[in-house]
Design a protein around this motif. Structure first.
Motif, short mmCIF file in Angstrom:
data_model
loop_
_atom_site.label_atom_id
_atom_site.label_comp_id
_atom_site.label_asym_id
_atom_site.label_seq_id
_atom_site.Cartn_x
_atom_site.Cartn_y
_atom_site.Cartn_z
N ASN A 297 26.97 49.42 24.96
CA ASN A 297 27.65 47.88 24.21
C ASN A 297 26.79 48.65 22.78
N CYS A 298 25.54 48.77 22.60
CA CYS A 298 24.61 49.09 21.39
C CYS A 298 25.63 49.58 20.28
N PHE A 299 25.57 51.15 21.08
CA PHE A 299 26.21 52.01 20.37
C PHE A 299 27.49 51.42 19.34
N GLY A 300 28.02 50.56 19.34
CA GLY A 300 29.05 49.36 18.74
C GLY A 300 28.79 48.94 17.64
N THR A 301 28.45 48.86 17.65
CA THR A 301 27.13 47.43 16.89
C THR A 301 26.73 47.60 15.27
N GLU A 302 26.83 47.33 14.03
CA GLU A 302 26.37 47.30 13.28
C GLU A 302 25.21 47.54 12.91
N ASP A 303 24.70 47.04 13.95
CA ASP A 303 22.94 47.16 14.09
C ASP A 303 21.84 48.28 15.09
N PHE A 304 23.53 48.87 15.77
CA PHE A 304 22.56 50.30 15.92
C PHE A 304 22.86 51.36 14.66
N LYS A 305 24.19 50.98 14.64
CA LYS A 305 24.35 52.31 12.68
C LYS A 305 23.00 52.19 12.06
N GLU A 306 22.50 50.80 12.08
CA GLU A 306 21.36 50.72 10.18
C GLU A 306 20.25 51.22 10.77
N GLY A 307 19.97 50.38 12.33
CA GLY A 307 18.51 51.20 12.70
C GLY A 307 17.63 52.65 13.29
N THR A 308 19.40 53.08 13.24
CA THR A 308 19.28 54.16 13.24
C THR A 308 19.20 55.47 11.65
N THR A 309 20.04 54.59 11.50
CA THR A 309 20.13 55.01 9.81
C THR A 309 19.10 54.55 9.08
N ALA A 310 17.82 53.99 9.50
CA ALA A 310 16.93 53.66 8.71
C ALA A 310 16.24 54.42 9.43
N PHE A 311 16.07 54.86 10.99
CA PHE A 311 15.06 55.69 11.07
C PHE A 311 14.98 56.67 10.31
N LEU A 312 16.80 57.31 10.95
CA LEU A 312 16.53 58.47 10.30
C LEU A 312 16.09 58.96 8.09
N GLU A 313 15.95 57.74 7.77
CA GLU A 313 16.08 58.63 6.66
C GLU A 313 14.48 57.81 5.72
N LYS A 314 14.25 57.55 7.27
CA LYS A 314 12.81 56.62 6.32
C LYS A 314 11.95 55.90 6.56
N ARG A 315 13.21 54.48 6.22
CA ARG A 315 12.86 53.72 5.73
C ARG A 315 13.08 52.23 6.95
N LYS A 316 12.97 51.28 6.17
CA LYS A 316 12.55 49.22 7.36
C LYS A 316 14.19 49.63 7.48
N ALA A 317 14.01 49.45 8.71
CA ALA A 317 16.28 48.40 9.40
C ALA A 317 16.04 47.59 8.47
N GLU A 318 16.99 46.92 7.51
CA GLU A 318 17.56 45.28 7.36
C GLU A 318 18.16 45.28 8.62
N PHE A 319 18.37 44.40 9.63
CA PHE A 319 19.82 44.34 10.80
C PHE A 319 20.69 43.30 10.09
N PRO A 320 21.58 43.42 10.03
CA PRO A 320 22.81 42.44 9.71
C PRO A 320 23.19 41.97 10.99
N GLY A 321 22.78 41.52 11.84
CA GLY A 321 22.77 41.38 12.96
C GLY A 321 24.29 40.70 13.85
N LYS A 322 24.84 41.92 13.72
CA LYS A 322 26.19 42.21 13.85
C LYS A 322 26.32 43.80 15.35
#
Length: 259
Positions: A234-259
């Motif tokens: 279910n996590c794979f369908g969340t905005e937080d997952f998209k932000e977390g993985t994108t931030a990791f690949l872009e080597k920046r701090k994640a800004e989780f929307p909580g969705k």
């Protein structure tokens, strides 16, 4: 909502509930349990609140127990209903809350007080804290989840001893048993809790809520591994997952929307 027995304070994404019955050593009566339910329910629904702390007013007690005067004359049926309602609206409710709850055990945590602390996701205690389930000394047993959560946290044998003897343990012994995570002075309690809360708030609130469900299911008649697989997916369908993985690949701090 106006409360008579609890105080609620919000500071950015951190909320603190203080049980405010110092003359009764913050003992839980029916009104306080109902107010705590409303307080937790409101804060859990507040998207801005990422962590909830709960403590007792003063430096003597977190919660010294239940208010015995309210149920000393109860019948068998009334006693059963008291436990069932309390578990439903507070103790089980807190355990299954989506928002992480940390108990700040700042003194005595006895009976219902220890049961409330155990329902929280983890605990920090002050060095003057004393904990126990003294119900058998009153001719009754713990009714707010104590017979279930204490063995889960410290093991069956030691839990049996504490329940049967109605004894108390120190904060340091509680830490050695895994009942509390840290023991600190009164002055260090809130700073440490705030520091830990800050680390939690850096992470995905959506993922944390799913982790709470998966861990809790492992202690029920539910296959926790299956819950983990489901919630992981279910996590794979969340905005937080998209932000977390994108931030990791872009080597920046994640800004989780909580969705």
């Amino acid at each position: 909502m106006t409360f008579e027995n609890i105080l609620i304070e919000k500071n950015n994404q951190l909320a603190t509930i203080t049980i405010n019955r110092p003359k009764k050593l913050n003992a839980l009566n029916k009104a306080t349990i109902e107010e705590l339910h409303e307080g937790f329910k409101t804060l859990d629904a507040d998207a801005d609140v990422k962590v909830i702390l709960i403590t007792g007013s003063g430096e003597k007690a977190f919660v010294a127990g239940a208010d015995i005067s309210e149920f000393s004359n109860f019948s068998v049926e009334e006693g059963g209903k008291l436990a069932a309602k309390g578990q439903e609206i507070l103790f089980d409710f807190v355990e299954n809350l989506n928002t992480p709850v940390i108990a700040l055990v700042n003194g005595f945590a006895l009976g219902g007080g220890l049961e409330l602390a155990m329902a929280c996701h983890f605990r920090i205690a002050t060095d003057n804290a004393r904990m126990g389930l003294p119900e058998t000394s009153l001719g009754v047993i713990p009714g707010y989840g104590g017979t279930q959560r204490l063995p889960q946290l410290i093991g069956k044998g030691k839990a049996m001893e504490l329940i049967m003897t109605a004894g108390m343990i120190s904060a340091e012994e509680a830490k050695s048993l895994g009942l509390v995570n840290y023991v600190v002075s009164q002055e260090e309690l809130l700073p440490l809790a705030t520091k830990i809360a800050g680390k939690i708030m850096n992470n995905s609130s959506v993922a944390i809520s799913k982790a709470i469900k998966a861990v809790n299911d492992s202690f029920r008649n539910v296959n926790g591994f299956e819950t983990e697989v489901t919630e992981f997916g279910n996590c794979f369908g969340t905005e937080d997952f998209k932000e977390g993985t994108t931030a990791f690949l872009e080597k920046r701090k994640a800004e989780f929307p909580g969705k």
